[in-house]
Design an enzyme around this catalytic site. Structure first.
Site, PDB file in Angstrom:
ATOM      1  N   SER A 181       0.804  -1.221   0.000  1.00 49.37           N
ATOM      2  CA  SER A 181       0.000   0.000   0.000  1.00 49.37           C
ATOM      3  C   SER A 181       0.836   1.269   0.000  1.00 49.37           C
ATOM      4  O   SER A 181       0.403   2.289  -0.528  1.00 49.37           O
ATOM      5  CB  SER A 181      -0.946   0.001   1.201  1.00 49.37           C
ATOM      6  OG  SER A 181      -0.221  -0.128   2.407  1.00 49.37           O
ATOM      7  N   HIS A 208      -4.747  -3.680  -2.885  1.00 52.18           N
ATOM      8  CA  HIS A 208      -4.385  -2.661  -3.878  1.00 52.18           C
ATOM      9  C   HIS A 208      -4.194  -3.267  -5.275  1.00 52.18           C
ATOM     10  O   HIS A 208      -3.579  -2.647  -6.143  1.00 52.18           O
ATOM     11  CB  HIS A 208      -3.135  -1.905  -3.412  1.00 52.18           C
ATOM     12  CG  HIS A 208      -3.406  -1.196  -2.118  1.00 52.18           C
ATOM     13  ND1 HIS A 208      -4.013   0.038  -2.049  1.00 52.18           N
ATOM     14  CD2 HIS A 208      -3.232  -1.598  -0.830  1.00 52.18           C
ATOM     15  CE1 HIS A 208      -4.164   0.392  -0.776  1.00 52.18           C
ATOM     16  NE2 HIS A 208      -3.705  -0.590  -0.014  1.00 52.18           N
ATOM     17  N   LYS A 236     -11.238   0.086  -1.878  1.00 52.47           N
ATOM     18  CA  LYS A 236     -10.278   0.734  -2.774  1.00 52.47           C
ATOM     19  C   LYS A 236     -10.861   0.767  -4.194  1.00 52.47           C
ATOM     20  O   LYS A 236     -11.750   1.556  -4.466  1.00 52.47           O
ATOM     21  CB  LYS A 236      -8.924   0.023  -2.683  1.00 52.47           C
ATOM     22  CG  LYS A 236      -8.237   0.322  -1.332  1.00 52.47           C
ATOM     23  CD  LYS A 236      -8.384  -0.770  -0.366  1.00 52.47           C
ATOM     24  CE  LYS A 236      -7.504  -0.669   0.851  1.00 52.47           C
ATOM     25  NZ  LYS A 236      -7.826   0.229   1.910  1.00 52.47           N
TER      26      LYS A 236
HETATM   27  C1  LIG Z   1      -3.084  -4.001   2.423  1.00 52.39           C
HETATM   28  C2  LIG Z   1      -4.322  -3.603   3.149  1.00 52.39           C
HETATM   29  N1  LIG Z   1      -5.042  -4.560   3.747  1.00 52.39           N
HETATM   30  C3  LIG Z   1      -6.170  -4.269   4.419  1.00 52.39           C
HETATM   31  C4  LIG Z   1      -6.628  -2.975   4.514  1.00 52.39           C
HETATM   32  C5  LIG Z   1      -7.873  -2.690   5.302  1.00 52.39           C
HETATM   33  O1  LIG Z   1      -8.974  -2.686   4.477  1.00 52.39           O
HETATM   34  P1  LIG Z   1     -10.300  -1.903   4.946  1.00 52.39           P
HETATM   35  O2  LIG Z   1     -10.085  -0.481   4.585  1.00 52.39           O
HETATM   36  O3  LIG Z   1     -11.389  -2.575   4.169  1.00 52.39           O
HETATM   37  O4  LIG Z   1     -10.437  -2.117   6.411  1.00 52.39           O
HETATM   38  C6  LIG Z   1      -5.925  -1.949   3.889  1.00 52.39           C
HETATM   39  C7  LIG Z   1      -6.427  -0.557   3.968  1.00 52.39           C
HETATM   40  O5  LIG Z   1      -5.720   0.398   4.013  1.00 52.39           O
HETATM   41  C8  LIG Z   1      -4.732  -2.258   3.186  1.00 52.39           C
HETATM   42  O6  LIG Z   1      -3.999  -1.302   2.599  1.00 52.39           O
END
Ligand SMILES: Cc1ncc(COP(=O)(O)O)c(C=O)c1O
Length: 391
Positions: A181, A208, A236
């Site tokens: 991310s 992502h 996203k």
């Molecule tokens: C790699 C990754 N996993 C999980 C999440 C969490 O997802 P959510 O926004 O649906 O809680 C994010 C969010 O920033 C992320 O970047």
């Protein structure tokens, strides 16, 4: 809709075998947990296994879960609340249908809709891992994966960023994001396939990448072996909220009964489910293709204009401009804001010490001329006071 990824990897088969045996033990001990299918829901009345029932097990204390906004527009909407965990009051057809559609889309046997990606990553690992397992976790994994692993009873080993686990067996898991991310990079598909092919398990977070690669199916769609667990957050590229956890039917059955972030939480609001369905149809169809084409054109345009200023190859829409010093990152962010551009400075602990950066993300919704102007002004700023990582 799409081909199913092969389950064949030895680690996945062993995981299925172990959990199937555990589920059988639970069935024999009358401890198996299943979400009953509740259809034709109108408040506390619904059909359960074909029979009309009145619920005395919900948390809908004021009878507001079935509420819709007044007027004809509101009447057409789904009710706002699910009134309880899916294991208690049952799951609505809509929840299961969208899960099945998503599973078909990404080529998995089944999928489970969680309220968020964070909740999925915090809840699922502890339900699957054993004390005898070793988890190899990438040094730059997202906070939710780190927290999820802290709750799990396995041995944790931190891997250098993008390194592969040094060994593979059905007791060795690789926890990794397919696109990171904050950096926009990711493990090689051949690395992931090698770990799975050698009998290891892979927990892949596609936050992502889902929606962006392989017709929207994510980077995993190009793998030869199916990851053991795939997490697809919907906040996203899908522009929604929630997350699908995808796996074999057996692993999903186990997660439904054991992941605390699923068992002990109210089901995703029924209002959201048609929105997720709609986003899935768009992502999977020609509109998704058009948006992806626009996105990758913008990404290429930005990459070409930024040249050596960014530490990314344009394989994702995430462009980190590494600055290093927190104050400089804040100053650059403030200077951009003065010019009408909003880019957050990302500082530790979200990124490693001395890793402060501008995290720039490109969208299909940007006009190419806007990308050009932004890139030109950003370059100007960086050239006035170049920092680490800037040419
Ligand atoms: C790699 C990754 N996993 C999980 C999440 C969490 O997802 P959510 O926004 O649906 O809680 C994010 C969010 O920033 C992320 O970047």
């Amino acid at each position: 809709m799409t081909r199913r990824l092969p389950l064949s990897a030895r680690g996945n088969l062993e995981l299925d075998r172990r959990l199937e045996a555990a589920l059988e033990g639970e069935r024999e001990a009358s401890r198996e947990r299943r979400c009953p299918a509740a259809t034709r829901r109108r408040g506390l009345r619904y059909a359960l296994g074909g029979a009309e029932v009145v619920s005395f097990c919900s948390n809908d204390y004021l009878g507001l879960a079935d509420l819709r906004p007044p007027g004809p527009a509101g009447a057409a909407l789904a009710p706002s609340g699910a009134a309880s965990s899916r294991l208690v009051c049952g799951e609505m057809d809509a929840h299961r249908e969208v899960e099945r559609s998503f599973a078909r889309f990404v080529g998995f046997e089944d999928a489970i809709l969680f309220p968020s990606g964070f909740q999925a990553n915090v809840g699922v690992p502890a339900s699957l891992l054993r004390p005898s397992d070793t988890v190899y976790s990438d040094a730059l994994n997202h906070a939710s994966l780190i927290d999820g692993l802290r709750l799990a009873p396995a041995t944790r080993r931190i891997l250098d960023h993008l390194a592969s686990p040094p060994e593979a067996s059905e007791a060795s898991w690789w926890f990794v994001e397919s696109v990171f991310s904050m950096d926009g990079d990711g493990p090689g598909l051949e690395q992931l396939d090698a770990h799975l092919g050698r009998g290891g398990c892979v927990y892949l977070d596609e936050a992502h990448a889902i929606g962006l690669h392989a017709g929207g199916r994510g980077r995993a769609a190009a793998l030869r072996h199916r990851p053991s667990v795939l997490v697809a957050p919907l906040g996203k590229a899908f522009g929604c909220a929630g997350a699908f956890v995808c796996a074999s039917a057996t692993v999903c059955a186990w997660i439904r009964g054991h992941a605390r972030g699923f068992v002990f939480t109210t089901a995703v609001s029924p209002v959201l489910v048609p929105r997720i369905n709609h986003a899935l149809e768009l992502v999977a169809g020609p509109e998704g293709e058009r948006r992806r084409e626009r996105l990758w054109r913008n990404v290429e345009l930005f990459r070409a204009r930024l040249g050596g200023h960014v530490d990314a190859d344009g394989a994702s829409p995430i462009f980190p401009v590494l600055v290093g010093d927190d104050r400089r990152a804040l100053a650059l962010s403030a200077a951009l804001l003065e010019r009408g551009w909003h880019v957050q400075a990302i500082r530790p602990p979200t990124v490693p010490e001395n890793g402060a950066r501008l995290r720039i993300t490109i969208s299909a919704a940007h006009e190419p001329e806007t990308v050009e102007r932004f890139a030109a002004e950003l370059c100007q700023l960086l050239e006035q006071a170049p920092g680490r990582g800037a040419a």
